[in-house]
Design a protein around this motif. Structure first.
Motif, short mmCIF file in Angstrom:
data_model
loop_
_atom_site.label_atom_id
_atom_site.label_comp_id
_atom_site.label_asym_id
_atom_site.label_seq_id
_atom_site.Cartn_x
_atom_site.Cartn_y
_atom_site.Cartn_z
N ALA A 140 0.80 -1.22 0.00
CA ALA A 140 0.00 0.00 0.00
C ALA A 140 0.84 1.28 0.00
O ALA A 140 0.29 2.37 -0.10
CB ALA A 140 -0.93 0.01 1.22
N VAL A 171 -2.75 9.95 -6.93
CA VAL A 171 -3.29 8.58 -6.90
C VAL A 171 -2.66 7.94 -5.67
O VAL A 171 -1.46 7.68 -5.64
CB VAL A 171 -2.93 7.78 -8.16
CG1 VAL A 171 -3.44 6.35 -8.06
CG2 VAL A 171 -3.48 8.46 -9.41
N ASN A 172 -3.47 7.76 -4.65
CA ASN A 172 -2.93 7.46 -3.33
C ASN A 172 -3.11 6.02 -2.88
O ASN A 172 -2.62 5.64 -1.81
CB ASN A 172 -3.57 8.38 -2.28
CG ASN A 172 -3.42 9.84 -2.64
OD1 ASN A 172 -2.38 10.24 -3.18
ND2 ASN A 172 -4.44 10.62 -2.39
N ALA A 173 -3.81 5.25 -3.67
CA ALA A 173 -4.08 3.87 -3.25
C ALA A 173 -4.34 3.00 -4.47
O ALA A 173 -4.61 3.50 -5.56
CB ALA A 173 -5.28 3.82 -2.30
N ASN A 174 -4.26 1.70 -4.25
CA ASN A 174 -4.51 0.75 -5.33
C ASN A 174 -5.99 0.73 -5.71
O ASN A 174 -6.86 1.18 -4.95
CB ASN A 174 -4.05 -0.64 -4.89
CG ASN A 174 -4.01 -1.63 -6.03
OD1 ASN A 174 -3.63 -1.28 -7.15
ND2 ASN A 174 -4.41 -2.85 -5.77
N ASP A 175 -6.27 0.17 -6.88
CA ASP A 175 -7.65 0.10 -7.36
C ASP A 175 -8.42 -1.07 -6.79
O ASP A 175 -9.61 -1.20 -7.03
CB ASP A 175 -7.68 0.06 -8.90
CG ASP A 175 -6.85 -1.08 -9.47
OD1 ASP A 175 -5.90 -1.53 -8.80
OD2 ASP A 175 -7.15 -1.52 -10.58
N LYS A 176 -7.75 -1.95 -6.04
CA LYS A 176 -8.42 -3.04 -5.34
C LYS A 176 -7.82 -3.16 -3.95
O LYS A 176 -6.60 -2.98 -3.80
CB LYS A 176 -8.19 -4.39 -6.06
CG LYS A 176 -9.27 -4.80 -7.03
CD LYS A 176 -9.12 -6.28 -7.36
CE LYS A 176 -10.23 -6.74 -8.30
NZ LYS A 176 -10.20 -8.20 -8.51
N ASP B 155 -4.12 -8.88 -9.42
CA ASP B 155 -4.23 -7.47 -9.74
C ASP B 155 -2.87 -6.81 -9.58
O ASP B 155 -2.17 -7.07 -8.59
CB ASP B 155 -5.25 -6.81 -8.81
CG ASP B 155 -5.10 -5.29 -8.80
OD1 ASP B 155 -5.21 -4.68 -9.89
OD2 ASP B 155 -4.85 -4.72 -7.73
N PHE B 159 0.25 1.58 -8.34
CA PHE B 159 -0.71 2.64 -8.70
C PHE B 159 0.05 3.93 -8.97
O PHE B 159 0.96 4.30 -8.25
CB PHE B 159 -1.76 2.84 -7.61
CG PHE B 159 -1.22 2.96 -6.21
CD1 PHE B 159 -0.94 4.20 -5.65
CD2 PHE B 159 -1.00 1.83 -5.44
CE1 PHE B 159 -0.46 4.32 -4.35
CE2 PHE B 159 -0.50 1.94 -4.13
CZ PHE B 159 -0.22 3.19 -3.59
N ASP B 183 -5.31 6.41 -12.06
CA ASP B 183 -4.39 5.29 -11.94
C ASP B 183 -4.27 4.56 -13.28
O ASP B 183 -5.19 3.88 -13.70
CB ASP B 183 -4.87 4.34 -10.85
CG ASP B 183 -3.96 3.12 -10.67
OD1 ASP B 183 -2.89 3.07 -11.31
OD2 ASP B 183 -4.33 2.23 -9.87
#
Lengths: 189, 218
Positions: A140, A171-176, B155, B159, B183
């Motif tokens: 993260a 963009v501070n975090a993953n998409d999942k 995944d 990001f 992203d």
């Protein structure tokens, strides 16, 4: 023999290779089925910290960087890193300019040119969390923003960047979401 | 390049030759988009904080439709390197290589030789093997000797608004980054190798290690 065979069946899923290559006289079957991993494997790519080759190595040298052992990278590439850093960021334009870690262009690129990830075994893992610096890399961790701050932010990059529109990609975090337990990475899309 | 073509509309191809930045995705001409292209490397404490987790991702920017056919190459070794003496030379390696739908792990073990060429340490009594998880199925995990193993599509955990950064570098986005950013790696997959190891197998308490990952082809 029978018991040994039972044990082998139970463990074959997790340890077939180990049984296969620790072949006692009882393990002839597995020995015959052992995968062939002989031969020499030659390096093509390598990576320690994120985005190092991609940001700091000139186009013509990217393949060479990938086949230079880490202990030789500093001597081979620090100068190139420093040139490219100063070309990229106005935060190092003046003599004595430093980043938020107190590193000037020479010291910062001296650190980066040896592309290994430092990991403190007994500390919380983070690229940077306000207290710990480079104790590893968590899934993260917003590593790009940390690197942008160190490249573009100047001495006060953490609180008041010299180049605020270049110091955070927002963009501070993953998409999942990541998983709390092994294998930690999210399932594929 | 095949994988890249599946990511349409983000301008990767247009800017890649000019200035590529991603974690390590498509970082160099000889490897980009191929079966030995490392995209990312992570090392962190596990859920059990007595353990360390190492993650190598390869073959980035896989669209969902391209993921089911993505395979680990059987002639490519993924090697985690661990320097526990501070000289940036590997003292231990964890080797991962696939064969017939399984990923075999050897180590942590001292390598036969350090540097650019490796042989598989298959006489190591430390390691394990796991079925490679097929796309669309639950993660297949195995454990052995305190270690845990996984290999398969995941995944991409990376990001970054790579598209906007590329525009900035190209001089077409003078305003800098957008807020919020987009992203570029959203919705894309990688092939992952994950191994969790008791710290006691890596170094003594209190040690700071240097670690990196390599891909090597037979």
């Amino acid at each position: 023999m029978k018991n040994i065979h039972k044990i082998k069946v139970l463990t074959v899923a997790v340890a077939v290779s180990l049984f296969a290559f620790n072949c006692s006289n009882d393990d002839d079957d597995n020995m015959n089925n052992a995968p062939d991993f002989s031969g020499t494997y030659s390096q093509e790519d390598q990576m320690g910290r994120p985005a190092i080759n991609t940001v700091f190595v000139s186009a013509a040298s990217k393949d060479m960087f990938n086949v230079t052992i880490p202990s030789a990278q500093g001597a081979a590439f620090q100068s190139m890193f420093q040139t490219n850093l100063k070309a990229l960021s106005p935060a190092y334009a003046n003599p004595g300019d430093k980043n938020a870690l107190g590193l000037d262009a020479a010291a910062f690129t001296g650190l980066l040119a040896t592309d290994v990830l430092t990991v403190a075994l007994d500390k919380p893992t983070t690229f940077y969390d306000g207290t710990n610096v480079l104790t590893g890399r968590n899934l993260a961790d917003d590593v790009i923003t940390v690197e942008l701050i160190l490249i573009f932010g100047g001495e006060t990059g953490l609180t008041m960047s010299e180049n605020p529109t270049l110091s955070n990609d927002n963009v501070n975090a993953n998409d999942k979401p990541f998983l709390p337990s092994f294998p930690y990475l999210a399932s594929p899309w | 390049m095949k994988n890249l073509k599946t990511v349409i509309g983000i301008g990767v191809i247009a800017v890649a030759s000019f200035f590529v930045i991603a974690a390590d995705h498509i970082d160099a001409p000889a490897v980009k988009g191929g079966s030995s292209d490392i995209t990312d490397f992570y090392a962190f404490r596990g859920q059990n904080t007595d353990n360390m987790v190492f993650v190598a991702n390869i073959q980035g920017l896989l669209s969902p439709s391209a993921t089911s056919s993505a395979k680990f190459a059987e002639d490519v070794l993924i090697e985690f390197n661990i320097d526990n003496t501070g000289d940036n030379v590997e003292d231990l390696v964890i080797q991962a290589i696939s064969k017939n739908g399984k990923m075999y792990f050897f180590g942590p073990v001292a390598p036969a030789q350090t540097g650019l060429n490796s042989t598989i340490q298959y006489t190591s009594t430390i390691g394990g093997v796991v079925d490679i998880t097929p796309y669309g199925t639950n993660a297949k995990i195995s454990t052995n000797g305190g270690m845990s193993f996984f290999a398969g599509p995941r995944d991409d955990p990376f990001f970054f608004d790579f598209a906007q950064y590329s525009a900035i570098i190209a001089g077409t986005a003078t305003g800098g980054f957008n807020n919020p950013g987009a992203d570029t790696f959203a919705g894309t997959n990688v092939l992952s190798i994950v191994v969790e190891v008791p710290k006691s197998m890596i170094a003594g308490s209190g040690t700071t290690i240097n670690t990196w990952v390599e891909s090597k082809r037979k």
